[in-house]
Design a protein around this motif. Structure first.
Motif, PDB file in Angstrom:
ATOM      1  N   ASN A 244       0.820  -1.220   0.000  1.00 37.25           N
ATOM      2  CA  ASN A 244       0.000   0.000   0.000  1.00 37.25           C
ATOM      3  C   ASN A 244       0.850   1.266   0.000  1.00 37.25           C
ATOM      4  N   ILE A 245       1.977   1.212  -0.726  1.00 36.01           N
ATOM      5  CA  ILE A 245       2.859   2.363  -0.867  1.00 36.01           C
ATOM      6  C   ILE A 245       2.884   2.766  -2.335  1.00 36.01           C
ATOM      7  N   ASN A 246       2.634   4.024  -2.595  1.00 37.24           N
ATOM      8  CA  ASN A 246       2.753   4.547  -3.955  1.00 37.24           C
ATOM      9  C   ASN A 246       4.214   4.889  -4.222  1.00 37.24           C
ATOM     10  N   PHE A 247       4.775   4.239  -5.221  1.00 36.43           N
ATOM     11  CA  PHE A 247       6.195   4.462  -5.534  1.00 36.43           C
ATOM     12  C   PHE A 247       6.330   4.755  -7.015  1.00 36.43           C
ATOM     13  N   THR A 248       7.029   5.841  -7.324  1.00 36.45           N
ATOM     14  CA  THR A 248       7.311   6.201  -8.715  1.00 36.45           C
ATOM     15  C   THR A 248       8.814   6.263  -8.905  1.00 36.45           C
ATOM     16  N   LEU A 249       9.336   5.378  -9.722  1.00 31.98           N
ATOM     17  CA  LEU A 249      10.765   5.418 -10.026  1.00 31.98           C
ATOM     18  C   LEU A 249      11.083   6.728 -10.735  1.00 31.98           C
ATOM     19  N   GLN A 250      12.079   7.436 -10.239  1.00 28.78           N
ATOM     20  CA  GLN A 250      12.408   8.753 -10.773  1.00 28.78           C
ATOM     21  C   GLN A 250      13.126   8.627 -12.115  1.00 28.78           C
ATOM     22  N   GLU A 251      12.788   9.539 -13.008  1.00 28.73           N
ATOM     23  CA  GLU A 251      13.394   9.546 -14.333  1.00 28.73           C
ATOM     24  C   GLU A 251      14.103  10.869 -14.593  1.00 28.73           C
ATOM     25  N   PRO A 252      15.156  10.890 -15.388  1.00 28.81           N
ATOM     26  CA  PRO A 252      15.751   9.726 -16.046  1.00 28.81           C
ATOM     27  C   PRO A 252      16.441   8.801 -15.034  1.00 28.81           C
ATOM     28  N   THR A 253      16.413   7.521 -15.319  1.00 26.36           N
ATOM     29  CA  THR A 253      17.032   6.529 -14.448  1.00 26.36           C
ATOM     30  C   THR A 253      18.464   6.280 -14.909  1.00 26.36           C
ATOM     31  N   PHE A 254      19.408   6.429 -14.007  1.00 28.43           N
ATOM     32  CA  PHE A 254      20.809   6.207 -14.370  1.00 28.43           C
ATOM     33  C   PHE A 254      21.594   5.816 -13.125  1.00 28.43           C
ATOM     34  N   TYR A 255      22.666   5.092 -13.347  1.00 31.16           N
ATOM     35  CA  TYR A 255      23.594   4.756 -12.266  1.00 31.16           C
ATOM     36  C   TYR A 255      24.579   5.909 -12.107  1.00 31.16           C
ATOM     37  N   GLU A 256      24.730   6.388 -10.864  1.00 32.81           N
ATOM     38  CA  GLU A 256      25.605   7.540 -10.666  1.00 32.81           C
ATOM     39  C   GLU A 256      26.791   7.283  -9.752  1.00 32.81           C
ATOM     40  N   ARG A 257      26.894   6.073  -9.163  1.00 33.39           N
ATOM     41  CA  ARG A 257      28.068   5.860  -8.314  1.00 33.39           C
ATOM     42  C   ARG A 257      28.447   4.387  -8.279  1.00 33.39           C
ATOM     43  N   VAL A 258      29.729   4.149  -8.003  1.00 34.96           N
ATOM     44  CA  VAL A 258      30.245   2.802  -7.803  1.00 34.96           C
ATOM     45  C   VAL A 258      30.992   2.774  -6.480  1.00 34.96           C
ATOM     46  N   GLN A 259      30.854   1.666  -5.761  1.00 38.76           N
ATOM     47  CA  GLN A 259      31.555   1.468  -4.488  1.00 38.76           C
ATOM     48  C   GLN A 259      32.332   0.165  -4.566  1.00 38.76           C
ATOM     49  N   ILE A 260      33.530   0.152  -3.967  1.00 39.00           N
ATOM     50  CA  ILE A 260      34.350  -1.043  -3.987  1.00 39.00           C
ATOM     51  C   ILE A 260      35.036  -1.206  -2.642  1.00 39.00           C
ATOM     52  N   GLY A 261      35.137  -2.443  -2.193  1.00 37.28           N
ATOM     53  CA  GLY A 261      35.707  -2.779  -0.887  1.00 37.28           C
ATOM     54  C   GLY A 261      34.829  -3.830  -0.238  1.00 37.28           C
ATOM     55  N   ALA A 262      34.593  -3.686   1.065  1.00 33.72           N
ATOM     56  CA  ALA A 262      33.583  -4.496   1.750  1.00 33.72           C
ATOM     57  C   ALA A 262      32.330  -3.632   1.811  1.00 33.72           C
ATOM     58  N   THR A 263      31.584  -3.582   0.710  1.00 33.03           N
ATOM     59  CA  THR A 263      30.422  -2.699   0.655  1.00 33.03           C
ATOM     60  C   THR A 263      29.339  -3.156   1.623  1.00 33.03           C
ATOM     61  N   ALA A 264      29.412  -4.391   2.057  1.00 30.94           N
ATOM     62  CA  ALA A 264      28.636  -4.893   3.194  1.00 30.94           C
ATOM     63  C   ALA A 264      29.277  -6.206   3.628  1.00 30.94           C
ATOM     64  N   ASN A 265      29.457  -6.363   4.938  1.00 30.01           N
ATOM     65  CA  ASN A 265      30.042  -7.595   5.469  1.00 30.01           C
ATOM     66  C   ASN A 265      29.079  -8.243   6.461  1.00 30.01           C
ATOM     67  N   PRO A 266      28.101  -8.996   5.956  1.00 33.62           N
ATOM     68  CA  PRO A 266      27.192  -9.702   6.859  1.00 33.62           C
ATOM     69  C   PRO A 266      27.706 -11.086   7.253  1.00 33.62           C
ATOM     70  N   THR A 267      28.996 -11.370   6.954  1.00 33.79           N
ATOM     71  CA  THR A 267      29.542 -12.686   7.274  1.00 33.79           C
ATOM     72  C   THR A 267      29.710 -12.836   8.790  1.00 33.79           C
ATOM     73  N   ALA A 268      30.071 -14.031   9.192  1.00 33.06           N
ATOM     74  CA  ALA A 268      30.245 -14.320  10.616  1.00 33.06           C
ATOM     75  C   ALA A 268      31.633 -13.956  11.111  1.00 33.06           C
ATOM     76  N   ASP A 269      32.500 -13.442  10.230  1.00 34.63           N
ATOM     77  CA  ASP A 269      33.884 -13.162  10.596  1.00 34.63           C
ATOM     78  C   ASP A 269      34.329 -11.791  10.099  1.00 34.63           C
ATOM     79  N   THR A 270      35.402 -11.317  10.692  1.00 33.36           N
ATOM     80  CA  THR A 270      36.054 -10.111  10.208  1.00 33.36           C
ATOM     81  C   THR A 270      36.753 -10.413   8.891  1.00 33.36           C
ATOM     82  N   VAL A 271      36.691  -9.476   7.949  1.00 33.34           N
ATOM     83  CA  VAL A 271      37.276  -9.671   6.627  1.00 33.34           C
ATOM     84  C   VAL A 271      38.373  -8.636   6.401  1.00 33.34           C
ATOM     85  N   GLU A 272      39.549  -9.108   5.980  1.00 31.70           N
ATOM     86  CA  GLU A 272      40.628  -8.229   5.554  1.00 31.70           C
ATOM     87  C   GLU A 272      40.878  -8.473   4.074  1.00 31.70           C
TER      88      GLU A 272
END
Length: 283
Positions: A244-272
């Motif tokens: 029950n949420i009205n959602f409108t994808l904004q236009e123009p649609t484009f990718y504007e950023r890139v991230q690199i590294g541990a962009t998320a670490n949901p693992t059970a251990d520390t990551v190096e």
């Protein structure tokens, strides 16, 4: 007779010039419309050099620490795949906070139909499971409906595609959950550990099944599938309507950023991990 020879030479020269002009008009323009690359080279291992005032290198760092630890990012000269430096990332395991530690480049305008090639070298220490570790994100934050705001969770506000470890043997895959697609998985090539690994991710972008998705590990193709790889406005509208949420994808649609590294670490251990020799090319 001599005048006739001159006239003949002039006539031939005009024909050749016309042919060359016609050929030049038919030449394809350069394929590359955008290229950003960085090997994390600095003086005296100074991380600040990656963020010059002219924005010619990286934009910022994304850091979300778990409750009882502080993630780390630095430039090192003791481990690298080329040059003399690499980026070191230490991301502690998540708790109530999803742990993140990565570097970001923004300011892109990557649209439907573009061919995107992202390459990077990774070195991941240890032998523990890396399941669900995210390494690279390509995101569209501006396409989020501002009227929805935080009501659907801040983690979802930058839809996009990501590279993620899947399976107990750490098979690198293409994760599409943030655009409501299934993960494109492979089970042929586990991610090598404790050595430098070359990654190449190729896409031709589309919000439907015509999108092209390829992934290479050390020049070996492990994924080659057609599937959407951009947000689809109708899919977003339908999914939000179920809540029950009205959602409108904004236009123009484009990718504007890139991230690199541990962009998320949901693992059970520390990551190096270490990152080097990054590039993103858009045709």
């Amino acid at each position: 007779m001599k005048d006739n020879k001159y006239l003949l030479l002039i006539f031939i020269s005009l024909i050749l010039f016309a042919c060359e002009t016609n050929d030049s008009n038919n030449e394809d323009p350069t394929d590359t419309t955008f290229l950003f690359e960085d090997g994390f080279e600095t003086q005296n291992n100074d991380l600040n050099e990656l963020f010059p005032s002219d924005a010619s290198r990286w934009s910022n760092v994304q850091q979300t620490n778990p409750s009882n630890a502080t993630n780390q990012i630095s430039i090192i000269d003791s481990e690298f795949s080329e040059g003399e430096n690499a980026l070191r990332i230490l991301a502690y395991q998540s708790d109530s906070q999803l742990s993140k530690m990565d570097i970001e480049k923004g300011g892109f305008n990557i649209i439907e139909g573009d061919k995107v090639i992202i390459t990077a070298d990774f070195y991941i220490k240890g032998s523990q499971s890396l399941q669900n570790l995210l390494l690279i994100d390509l995101e569209c934050c501006s396409c989020w409906d501002p009227s929805v705001g935080d009501n659907y969770g801040s983690e979802n506000q930058c839809p996009g595609v990501r590279l993620m470890m899947s399976g107990e043997n750490d098979y690198l895959s293409i994760e599409r959950g943030k655009i409501s697609g299934e993960t494109l998985q492979q089970s042929s090539t586990p991610f090598p550990r404790n050595e430098w690994v070359s990654i190449r991710w190729e896409m031709i972008l589309s919000p439907n099944s015509s999108g092209i998705n390829k992934l290479y590990i050390n020049d070996v193709e492990v994924i080659n599938e057609n599937a959407m790889n951009m947000p689809n406005s109708q899919i977003f509208t339908n999914i939000f309507a179920e809540q029950n949420i009205n959602f409108t994808l904004q236009e123009p649609t484009f990718y504007e950023r890139v991230q690199i590294g541990a962009t998320a670490n949901p693992t059970a251990d520390t990551v190096e991990l270490f990152v080097d020799n990054f590039s993103i090319k858009v045709n």
